[in-house]
Motif scaffolding. Sequence first.
Motif, PDB file in Angstrom:
ATOM      1  N   ALA A 172      28.810 -88.804  -4.760  1.00 37.52           N
ATOM      2  CA  ALA A 172      28.715 -89.301  -3.383  1.00 37.52           C
ATOM      3  C   ALA A 172      28.813 -90.828  -3.327  1.00 37.52           C
ATOM      4  O   ALA A 172      29.535 -91.385  -2.488  1.00 37.52           O
ATOM      5  N   GLU A 173      28.096 -91.512  -4.234  1.00 29.89           N
ATOM      6  CA  GLU A 173      28.102 -92.970  -4.179  1.00 29.89           C
ATOM      7  C   GLU A 173      29.488 -93.535  -4.480  1.00 29.89           C
ATOM      8  O   GLU A 173      29.948 -94.475  -3.829  1.00 29.89           O
ATOM      9  N   GLU A 174      30.164 -92.953  -5.463  1.00 31.17           N
ATOM     10  CA  GLU A 174      31.508 -93.412  -5.803  1.00 31.17           C
ATOM     11  C   GLU A 174      32.492 -93.131  -4.669  1.00 31.17           C
ATOM     12  O   GLU A 174      33.362 -93.946  -4.354  1.00 31.17           O
ATOM     13  N   ARG A 175      32.325 -91.988  -4.029  1.00 32.70           N
ATOM     14  CA  ARG A 175      33.186 -91.633  -2.893  1.00 32.70           C
ATOM     15  C   ARG A 175      32.921 -92.572  -1.711  1.00 32.70           C
ATOM     16  O   ARG A 175      33.847 -92.998  -1.020  1.00 32.70           O
ATOM     17  N   PHE A 176      31.652 -92.894  -1.504  1.00 28.85           N
ATOM     18  CA  PHE A 176      31.289 -93.795  -0.419  1.00 28.85           C
ATOM     19  C   PHE A 176      31.894 -95.184  -0.653  1.00 28.85           C
ATOM     20  O   PHE A 176      32.390 -95.833   0.273  1.00 28.85           O
ATOM     21  N   LYS A 177      31.855 -95.622  -1.897  1.00 28.41           N
ATOM     22  CA  LYS A 177      32.463 -96.901  -2.262  1.00 28.41           C
ATOM     23  C   LYS A 177      33.969 -96.870  -1.999  1.00 28.41           C
ATOM     24  O   LYS A 177      34.543 -97.837  -1.469  1.00 28.41           O
ATOM     25  N   GLU A 178      34.607 -95.769  -2.327  1.00 24.64           N
ATOM     26  CA  GLU A 178      36.059 -95.642  -2.181  1.00 24.64           C
ATOM     27  C   GLU A 178      36.489 -95.707  -0.708  1.00 24.64           C
ATOM     28  O   GLU A 178      37.421 -96.438  -0.349  1.00 24.64           O
ATOM     29  N   ILE A 179      35.793 -94.967   0.161  1.00 25.01           N
ATOM     30  CA  ILE A 179      36.191 -94.963   1.575  1.00 25.01           C
ATOM     31  C   ILE A 179      35.859 -96.305   2.240  1.00 25.01           C
ATOM     32  O   ILE A 179      36.570 -96.750   3.145  1.00 25.01           O
ATOM     33  N   SER A 180      34.802 -96.966   1.778  1.00 28.42           N
ATOM     34  CA  SER A 180      34.441 -98.270   2.335  1.00 28.42           C
ATOM     35  C   SER A 180      35.477 -99.321   1.965  1.00 28.42           C
ATOM     36  O   SER A 180      35.823-100.192   2.774  1.00 28.42           O
ATOM     37  N   GLU A 181      35.985 -99.255   0.732  1.00 25.04           N
ATOM     38  CA  GLU A 181      37.033-100.191   0.319  1.00 25.04           C
ATOM     39  C   GLU A 181      38.306 -99.968   1.131  1.00 25.04           C
ATOM     40  O   GLU A 181      38.951-100.925   1.579  1.00 25.04           O
ATOM     41  N   ALA A 182      38.644 -98.707   1.348  1.00 22.87           N
ATOM     42  CA  ALA A 182      39.830 -98.397   2.152  1.00 22.87           C
ATOM     43  C   ALA A 182      39.673 -98.920   3.578  1.00 22.87           C
ATOM     44  O   ALA A 182      40.611 -99.494   4.153  1.00 22.87           O
ATOM     45  N   TYR A 183      38.490 -98.750   4.134  1.00 19.86           N
ATOM     46  CA  TYR A 183      38.247 -99.247   5.495  1.00 19.86           C
ATOM     47  C   TYR A 183      38.290-100.770   5.540  1.00 19.86           C
ATOM     48  O   TYR A 183      38.830-101.361   6.477  1.00 19.86           O
TER      49      TYR A 183
END
Length: 375
Positions: A42-53
Motif C-alpha cells: 500500500a505504501e509503495e502504491r501510494f507513493k507511486e500514484i502521488s508521484e504521478a499526480y
Amino acid sequence: MPKRDYYETLGVQKDTSKEEIKKAYRKLALKYHPDRNKSADAEERFKEISEAYGVLSDDEKRQQYDMFGHAGIKGTYTQEDIFRGINFEDIFRDLGFGDLGGFGDIFNLFFGGRRKYRTRKRPVKGQDIRYNLDISLEEAYRGVVKEISVTRNEVCPVCNGSKAKPGTRASSCPQCQGTGQVQRSTRTPFGYFTQVTTCPECHGEGTIINVPCPECDGRGLIRAKRKIEVRVPKGVYESSYLRLPDEGEPGERGGSPGNLYVVIRIKPHPVFRRENSDLFVELPVQFPQLALGGEMEVPTIDGKEKLSIPPGTQSEKVFVIKGKGMPNLHGYGNGDLKVKVKVQTPKHLSKRSKDLLEELAKEMEVSTKKKWFIR
C-alpha cells in the motif's frame, strides 16, 4: 523495474483535464493511504500514484513528461521538485487525514518513512520593506546620493534573538518533546487516521522560553531606526525602484533578511515636462519674433541654449534641441529637449503700438472693427 506510465498509474487518458486527474488521484489516495490500507504494497502504491499526480497536475512538468517520458522528468526535476507547489494538505484534509503539517511532512510521509514526523519549522526569509523617496527633476538628471531613515525590526542586542534573558536558556517543550508537532489518532469506520498539528504550547518552535528577555519582552526583536545611504542613478524614471538587498526585516529561525525597495517619486517641475528621456518646454514669443525671425534663449535642465527662429514661424511649432533631455537610464547619451513656441499677445499697448498695429492690419487687409451678427 521500469516505472509505469503516469497516466496508466492514475487510470486516466492523455487528454484528461487537470480536474479529472485530481479526482482520480483522490479516489486512489483514499484507497491506498497507508493509514487506511494495511496491505504490504500500500505504501509503495501510494507513493507511486502521488508521484504521478505531482507531475500530471503541473502544466510544465506534464508537458515535459509528454515530450520525453520519465527521462525528461528524471533529468529535469528532483523528487522534491515534483511535489513542490501541490496543495496536498487540502486534498488530504478533504479525505479526512487532517493537517499533515506542511510540505516537509508530506515529503517525509512519502519518502522518509511515514512515522517520521519530527520536523521543526524551517527558516523564513524576512519581509521586504517599501520606502517612497521624493526627488527633484534636477536630481534625477544628475543622479544623487540620499540618506534615508527606515524604521524596522532588528535582532535584539541583549539576547541576540534568542528571546530568553541572558544567563537563562529555553527548555524543550514538554507537550511535543521538542518536535514542534503533536499527533492524534482517531478511529473511524475506515480505520485509524493520524492527524499531525502544530504544537499549541510552543507554536511549533519545539522550545519554551521560561524567562523572557527584558529588552525585547521575549520577541527576540526590537524596533529601531536605521539610516541608510541610497545612490540614485542619473536618468531614473518616476516609479522606478532601487533594491537594497538584506536591508528589510530580519528573517526567522536563521532565515535571510528581506530587501528594502526604494520607490522613486519625481516632483512636478515648474518649467519642464518629461516623457521617457525627452523634456518638453513651452517658449512664449511675441508675434514680431515669429513673423520676422530671430534668436532666443531657451531654458534647459542644466543652463540655457540659443534657438534660431526662422521668419514666418507659426505658433505651436516644435523645435528639437538634440541631447538636451534626460540621461538614458539603460544606455548612452541623453534624450532631446523639445521646444514649443507659443505666440504671446500683449495685454497693454501704448498708443504708438496700437497705431502701428492698425497700420499693419490695413496693410494685411485684416479688419479690426467690431462686426455685429444678427441671427
